[in-house]
Design an enzyme around this catalytic site. Sequence first.
Site, mmCIF file in Angstrom:
data_model
loop_
_atom_site.group_PDB
_atom_site.id
_atom_site.type_symbol
_atom_site.label_atom_id
_atom_site.label_comp_id
_atom_site.label_asym_id
_atom_site.label_seq_id
_atom_site.Cartn_x
_atom_site.Cartn_y
_atom_site.Cartn_z
ATOM 1 N N LYS A 179 0.841 -1.208 0.000
ATOM 2 C CA LYS A 179 0.000 0.000 0.000
ATOM 3 C C LYS A 179 0.869 1.248 0.000
ATOM 4 C CE LYS A 179 -3.905 -2.180 0.437
ATOM 5 N NZ LYS A 179 -4.729 -2.350 -0.716
ATOM 6 N N CYS A 180 0.299 2.344 -0.445
ATOM 7 C CA CYS A 180 0.952 3.643 -0.461
ATOM 8 C C CYS A 180 1.478 3.951 0.945
ATOM 9 C CB CYS A 180 -0.069 4.699 -0.890
ATOM 10 S SG CYS A 180 0.594 6.347 -1.046
ATOM 11 N N PRO A 181 2.672 4.405 1.065
ATOM 12 C CA PRO A 181 3.626 4.886 0.076
ATOM 13 C C PRO A 181 4.694 3.865 -0.307
ATOM 14 C CG PRO A 181 4.392 5.602 2.202
ATOM 15 C CD PRO A 181 3.114 4.790 2.430
ATOM 16 N N ASP A 237 -1.474 -1.104 -6.053
ATOM 17 C CA ASP A 237 -2.066 0.077 -5.434
ATOM 18 C C ASP A 237 -2.411 1.106 -6.516
ATOM 19 O OD1 ASP A 237 -2.819 2.209 -3.880
ATOM 20 O OD2 ASP A 237 -0.864 2.517 -2.962
#
Length: 76
Positions: free
Chosen positions: A12-14, A39
């Site tokens: 997932k981000c980042p 993502d």
Amino acid sequence: MADKQIDARGQKCPMPLLMAKRGLRDMAAGAVLELWATDPGSTRDFRSLERLAGHRVESTTLPDGSFRHLITKAAS
């Protein structure tokens, strides 16, 4: 043909962006990093990386809904 590949699927981000930055760190200018991600925010993140750091980024959505980002490292 990419000089280095990173599989960031499931991250997932980042994390995809951070993984790309780490991967680019020891690469020569003009070298190509191929990164796969799931993502959807990664496309936006890599557009920002292109704009802010000067790297050339080509993003593609794959048939399974994941993303392939080809990042050509800019000259320092």
